[in-house]
Motif scaffolding. Sequence first.
Motif, PDB file in Angstrom:
ATOM      1  N   LEU A  56      69.939  20.779  14.076  1.00 28.01           N
ATOM      2  CA  LEU A  56      70.272  21.378  15.362  1.00 28.01           C
ATOM      3  C   LEU A  56      69.913  22.860  15.369  1.00 28.01           C
ATOM      4  CD1 LEU A  56      71.596  20.372  17.951  1.00 28.01           C
ATOM      5  CD2 LEU A  56      73.763  21.168  17.085  1.00 28.01           C
ATOM      6  N   ALA A  57      70.247  23.522  14.261  1.00 26.18           N
ATOM      7  CA  ALA A  57      69.935  24.952  14.183  1.00 26.18           C
ATOM      8  C   ALA A  57      68.434  25.179  14.192  1.00 26.18           C
ATOM      9  CB  ALA A  57      70.549  25.556  12.926  1.00 26.18           C
ATOM     10  N   LYS A  58      67.739  24.241  13.579  1.00 23.02           N
ATOM     11  CA  LYS A  58      66.291  24.396  13.516  1.00 23.02           C
ATOM     12  C   LYS A  58      65.681  24.234  14.895  1.00 23.02           C
ATOM     13  CE  LYS A  58      62.620  22.933  10.485  1.00 23.02           C
ATOM     14  NZ  LYS A  58      62.272  22.192   9.313  1.00 23.02           N
ATOM     15  N   ARG A  59      66.288  23.322  15.692  1.00 21.73           N
ATOM     16  CA  ARG A  59      65.771  23.047  17.003  1.00 21.73           C
ATOM     17  C   ARG A  59      66.008  24.224  17.946  1.00 21.73           C
ATOM     18  NH1 ARG A  59      64.223  18.223  18.752  1.00 21.73           N
ATOM     19  NH2 ARG A  59      64.018  18.036  21.000  1.00 21.73           N
ATOM     20  N   PHE A  60      67.133  24.918  17.725  1.00 21.07           N
ATOM     21  CA  PHE A  60      67.475  26.048  18.573  1.00 21.07           C
ATOM     22  C   PHE A  60      67.485  27.305  17.732  1.00 21.07           C
ATOM     23  CE2 PHE A  60      69.012  23.914  22.407  1.00 21.07           C
ATOM     24  CZ  PHE A  60      69.288  22.636  21.952  1.00 21.07           C
ATOM     25  N   PRO A  61      66.329  27.790  17.348  1.00 24.79           N
ATOM     26  CA  PRO A  61      66.322  28.901  16.387  1.00 24.79           C
ATOM     27  C   PRO A  61      66.914  30.158  16.999  1.00 24.79           C
ATOM     28  CG  PRO A  61      64.124  28.504  17.201  1.00 24.79           C
ATOM     29  CD  PRO A  61      64.978  27.415  17.763  1.00 24.79           C
ATOM     30  N   GLY A  62      67.688  30.869  16.200  1.00 22.64           N
ATOM     31  CA  GLY A  62      68.241  32.137  16.646  1.00 22.64           C
ATOM     32  C   GLY A  62      69.400  32.015  17.613  1.00 22.64           C
TER      33      GLY A  62
ATOM     34  N   THR B 178      82.249  23.222   7.342  1.00 16.01           N
ATOM     35  CA  THR B 178      80.950  23.879   7.414  1.00 16.01           C
ATOM     36  C   THR B 178      80.384  23.838   8.827  1.00 16.01           C
ATOM     37  OG1 THR B 178      80.018  21.808   6.646  1.00 16.01           O
ATOM     38  CG2 THR B 178      80.201  23.558   5.052  1.00 16.01           C
ATOM     39  N   VAL B 179      81.084  23.149   9.754  1.00 15.89           N
ATOM     40  CA  VAL B 179      80.611  23.189  11.142  1.00 15.89           C
ATOM     41  C   VAL B 179      80.608  24.642  11.631  1.00 15.89           C
ATOM     42  CG1 VAL B 179      82.834  22.927  12.294  1.00 15.89           C
ATOM     43  CG2 VAL B 179      80.819  21.968  13.318  1.00 15.89           C
ATOM     44  N   ALA B 180      81.422  25.485  10.973  1.00 17.64           N
ATOM     45  CA  ALA B 180      81.428  26.898  11.336  1.00 17.64           C
ATOM     46  C   ALA B 180      80.055  27.515  11.139  1.00 17.64           C
ATOM     47  CB  ALA B 180      82.455  27.637  10.483  1.00 17.64           C
ATOM     48  N   PHE B 181      79.258  26.917  10.252  1.00 14.30           N
ATOM     49  CA  PHE B 181      77.958  27.516  10.002  1.00 14.30           C
ATOM     50  C   PHE B 181      77.004  27.387  11.167  1.00 14.30           C
ATOM     51  CE2 PHE B 181      77.616  29.298   5.868  1.00 14.30           C
ATOM     52  CZ  PHE B 181      78.762  28.850   5.237  1.00 14.30           C
ATOM     53  N   LEU B 182      77.395  26.552  12.153  1.00 11.84           N
ATOM     54  CA  LEU B 182      76.519  26.458  13.309  1.00 11.84           C
ATOM     55  C   LEU B 182      76.375  27.810  13.989  1.00 11.84           C
ATOM     56  CD1 LEU B 182      77.352  23.047  14.940  1.00 11.84           C
ATOM     57  CD2 LEU B 182      75.172  23.879  14.165  1.00 11.84           C
ATOM     58  N   ILE B 183      77.369  28.659  13.789  1.00 11.84           N
ATOM     59  CA  ILE B 183      77.249  29.995  14.368  1.00 11.84           C
ATOM     60  C   ILE B 183      76.400  30.872  13.457  1.00 11.84           C
ATOM     61  CG2 ILE B 183      78.505  32.051  14.980  1.00 11.84           C
ATOM     62  CD1 ILE B 183      80.081  30.501  16.623  1.00 11.84           C
ATOM     63  N   ILE B 184      76.613  30.730  12.170  1.00 16.46           N
ATOM     64  CA  ILE B 184      75.906  31.613  11.243  1.00 16.46           C
ATOM     65  C   ILE B 184      74.431  31.271  11.181  1.00 16.46           C
ATOM     66  CG2 ILE B 184      75.813  32.338   8.855  1.00 16.46           C
ATOM     67  CD1 ILE B 184      78.742  31.939   8.715  1.00 16.46           C
ATOM     68  N   MET B 185      74.124  29.994  11.379  1.00 10.55           N
ATOM     69  CA  MET B 185      72.720  29.623  11.314  1.00 10.55           C
ATOM     70  C   MET B 185      71.925  30.271  12.426  1.00 10.55           C
ATOM     71  SD  MET B 185      72.689  25.681  10.194  1.00 10.55           S
ATOM     72  CE  MET B 185      73.853  25.016   9.050  1.00 10.55           C
ATOM     73  N   GLY B 186      72.639  30.768  13.448  1.00  9.09           N
ATOM     74  CA  GLY B 186      71.936  31.480  14.501  1.00  9.09           C
ATOM     75  C   GLY B 186      71.409  32.830  14.034  1.00  9.09           C
ATOM     76  N   CYS B 187      71.795  33.222  12.830  1.00 12.59           N
ATOM     77  CA  CYS B 187      71.353  34.523  12.352  1.00 12.59           C
ATOM     78  C   CYS B 187      70.209  34.437  11.362  1.00 12.59           C
ATOM     79  CB  CYS B 187      72.495  35.254  11.644  1.00 12.59           C
ATOM     80  SG  CYS B 187      73.978  35.270  12.597  1.00 12.59           S
ATOM     81  N   LEU B 188      69.713  33.246  11.175  1.00  9.82           N
ATOM     82  CA  LEU B 188      68.657  33.118  10.191  1.00  9.82           C
ATOM     83  C   LEU B 188      67.389  33.767  10.695  1.00  9.82           C
ATOM     84  CD1 LEU B 188      69.005  29.433   9.026  1.00  9.82           C
ATOM     85  CD2 LEU B 188      69.343  31.460   7.663  1.00  9.82           C
ATOM     86  N   ASN B 189      66.688  34.401   9.779  1.00 11.23           N
ATOM     87  CA  ASN B 189      65.449  34.995  10.234  1.00 11.23           C
ATOM     88  C   ASN B 189      64.296  33.992  10.191  1.00 11.23           C
ATOM     89  OD1 ASN B 189      65.063  34.738   7.530  1.00 11.23           O
ATOM     90  ND2 ASN B 189      65.110  36.924   7.075  1.00 11.23           N
ATOM     91  N   ASN B 190      64.546  32.874   9.548  1.00 15.55           N
ATOM     92  CA  ASN B 190      63.454  31.919   9.404  1.00 15.55           C
ATOM     93  C   ASN B 190      64.062  30.542   9.209  1.00 15.55           C
ATOM     94  OD1 ASN B 190      61.360  30.326   8.624  1.00 15.55           O
ATOM     95  ND2 ASN B 190      60.743  31.584   6.870  1.00 15.55           N
ATOM     96  N   THR B 191      63.832  29.649  10.184  1.00 18.80           N
ATOM     97  CA  THR B 191      64.541  28.378  10.093  1.00 18.80           C
ATOM     98  C   THR B 191      63.726  27.285   9.418  1.00 18.80           C
ATOM     99  OG1 THR B 191      63.742  27.790  12.265  1.00 18.80           O
ATOM    100  CG2 THR B 191      65.930  28.766  12.135  1.00 18.80           C
ATOM    101  N   GLU B 192      62.738  27.712   8.641  1.00 23.15           N
ATOM    102  CA  GLU B 192      61.880  26.666   8.075  1.00 23.15           C
ATOM    103  C   GLU B 192      62.601  25.783   7.078  1.00 23.15           C
ATOM    104  OE1 GLU B 192      57.946  28.560   7.262  1.00 23.15           O
ATOM    105  OE2 GLU B 192      57.984  26.937   5.784  1.00 23.15           O
ATOM    106  N   HIS B 193      63.350  26.446   6.149  1.00 20.77           N
ATOM    107  CA  HIS B 193      63.945  25.671   5.060  1.00 20.77           C
ATOM    108  C   HIS B 193      65.423  25.412   5.255  1.00 20.77           C
ATOM    109  CE1 HIS B 193      60.310  26.081   2.780  1.00 20.77           C
ATOM    110  NE2 HIS B 193      60.308  27.378   2.962  1.00 20.77           N
TER     111      HIS B 193
END
Lengths: 73, 368, 391
Positions: free
Chosen positions: B60-66, B197-212
């Motif tokens: 999901l995070a990968k699909r909606f990067p940032g 870890t569902v909380a990470f759905l918010i943190i994953m919005g801060c990734l600079n690169n969602t490749e991996h």
Amino acid sequence: MIFIILIYAFIIIINVPGLLKRKEWRELTAFSILYVIALVLGLMYVLDIPIPSPMKGLQHLIVDILGIEYPQG
Amino acid sequence: MSIEKGKISSQQLLFLIAGFVQGSVLLIDFTVGLTEHQTWMVILAALAITTPVVLSYAVLAKRFPGMNLVQINDMVYGRFLGKVVSVYYIFFFLMTLSFNIRDVGELYTTFLMPDTPFVFLLVVFTATCTYAVTKGIEVLARISHLFVVTGIFILISTFIFLIDQMDFSKFLPFFELPFIRIFQGIHIVSMIPFGETVAFLIIMGCLNNTEHVVKNTFFGLLIGAVSLLIGAARNTAVLGRTQTIWTSPSFQSIRLIDIGTVLTRMDFLIGIGQTILIFLKCSLFFYVLVVAISQLLGLKSYLPLVLPLAAIEVIIAATVYQSPVDHTMITQNAGIIYSTPLVFIIPPLSLLIAKIRGLPKSERGKGT
Amino acid sequence: MGKKMKLSNMKLISCFLMLFILSGCIGAREINDLEIVIGMGVDKDENPENILLTAQVVKATAGKASENESRGEDSKAFWNVSSRGNSVFDAVRQITHKTGNRLFISHNQAVIFGKDIAKEGLQEYIDFFLRAHEMRPTALILIAEDRASDVLNAKPETEKFPAVNIAKLIKTYGFTSNFYKVNMEDFASCLLNPTKAQLVPLVSIIQDGEYKDVYVSGMVVFKKGKMVSKLTHDDVRGLLWILGKVKSGVIIVPSPNEQGKAVLEIIKAKSKVTPEIKDGKIVMHIKIREESSLSEQTTSENLATNEAFEKIQEASAEVIRKEAMAAFNKSVELNADIFGFGEMLHKKYSKEWKTLKDNWDEIYPTIELNIDVETKIIKTDLLKKPASPSE
């Protein structure tokens, strides 16, 4: 008791001047609402007024009304 | 528009997740009362069940990067329903954070510093978390490396110290307990360490690169789960039957370390380890809570909300339960039931809806 | 730039200074406020509702006083303070009437229960020792032959404190393997086990001329927390053979030429117990492997030969088998599962165990033992031949 007053005053001192200066009204509103809630809860805690626990309410809702429960023991 | 200006790398995400799951190492003691010597099985089963769900968060995070959770909810469920879902999540974060803070308090007042008033411990701990949160996610991400290594070191060293007191026949007989208890145990373990870890759905919005993202999430979860497994296996092998009566089997097994009369009284090891790891967990939860609320209300920055929320959290943590008995009973029943939809149902559903509706649409540009 | 540096330096310094002022602990107890307890004893009081708690407390000035003392003087380095209370915790707090400080039981080496408490059942009294935050699970548990307070009063020769002395006696069980050590954790584990009977070392006092000596005279059998009977040294060794807990010890066999004895020192002993349910009967296959060395012989014939070794090995295997069977027969007599056979069955045959568990008292005497002992003599210490003229 005095701790509460000090801590809450401290919170205001840190946050409010910055918000006013930068004219961030939305943030100030959100802050004030949360601050008032925190203040009320804090005062209730210090004055020994019982604070209703959300989890007890949830427990009541789920177990008694919906009847979903794991068997005990 | 995303609030967070900080960016974290994928590898830091791995360590954040690993540290986060490790923070629940003492929470496994919850389930030991139910699942006794089959706790290791329960952990493995919960890992198997939760892995696809957690990976769906990553996809999901990968699909909606940032974009963080609140923005994703808005897009997938529409403006109104999305906000309702986000409020549900925020309630969950609020409550779970207060449980974790309360856990630290209970840890200290039961074992380490029994004379200290409960509220003081909560206030001091929360104040530290607050400070960490005002510094931003980048700082937490950088520290997570150190914490995870410390956690693994403590778990492995306590395991090694207790090897001469271990009796692996205590794991037998397998499959003894009634299945409903195992099921409840699996439910608890998949919700509390892994599901949070569902909380990470918010943190994953801060990734600079969602490749991996997917790969790193999986490994983070794996490292965390292995840590839990080591802890549970150690407790079962050392204590066997008695682990159901102690308030904290992990503590008790560490108290039994007695090597050459020099290495005794190692309680502090678990005190340090657990405090550090729960600190990471609470700071992350706090960060997630603050960002979620600010995003929901459309604020430019989350900083002003931190302190009032901290005060609210402390009061809730201090009053929500009366004693550890309450805590255990309610968490084992209502606690995991109300949060099940959040962890297991809504994110995969969001993914499904996003796939069907073809979100994010490319002509939409940069989100809201 | 200079001003900024100064400001951040000031902040650093003030933070550093604050560390010294702000750190503290509400629960801090200074050493001279502590009453360090190294041994505790629980007895029944004259008033049947109450218990008598004896705590052996270290006297802070112990170091200097003991230099000049002779045995006749009453300058002990410890103080046995006692109090009565309705429950253990109650008695513990009542002791502050006499000491003025709260007891600090983190260093408690041993908890001794008097015989009358043991007969009544330890379940009531053990909860405090498990639940108390300061108590260590590694503390030993013992039963006194008569009253725990007497045991704690017996002043030892080589140690300053009776409790430390007793703990030392127990921990060095390996030298004779006539009893074994039981700590709080083990005892709690056995209380939770519905079928296993627990053994706890028994401490007695003998009058040696003018002075009292403390020694471990055997072990006490507990069934469901109540003292049922005593086991002697030899019975316990049989038990330890079966459980594989023998560390060292002495086996005496008659020498092959019937003119003396061969004395063996046990070096290593292992055992493997396999339960089996065959045609509705429970059979325990026990394999004991033991290695020893020839430590003493009283005949002039050289026993350090292969033929002699074989005979001695057979004889010692027979001794071991007899000890193990004797232990088992004693346990059947008492109908107490001191070996934990029930648990072993549980682990292997969990389905059958569900039905066996409830009738374990009737089933236990019907268990058959199948003991297979193998012994080896692997060295003869420093002599190749005994010091006698050869024929």
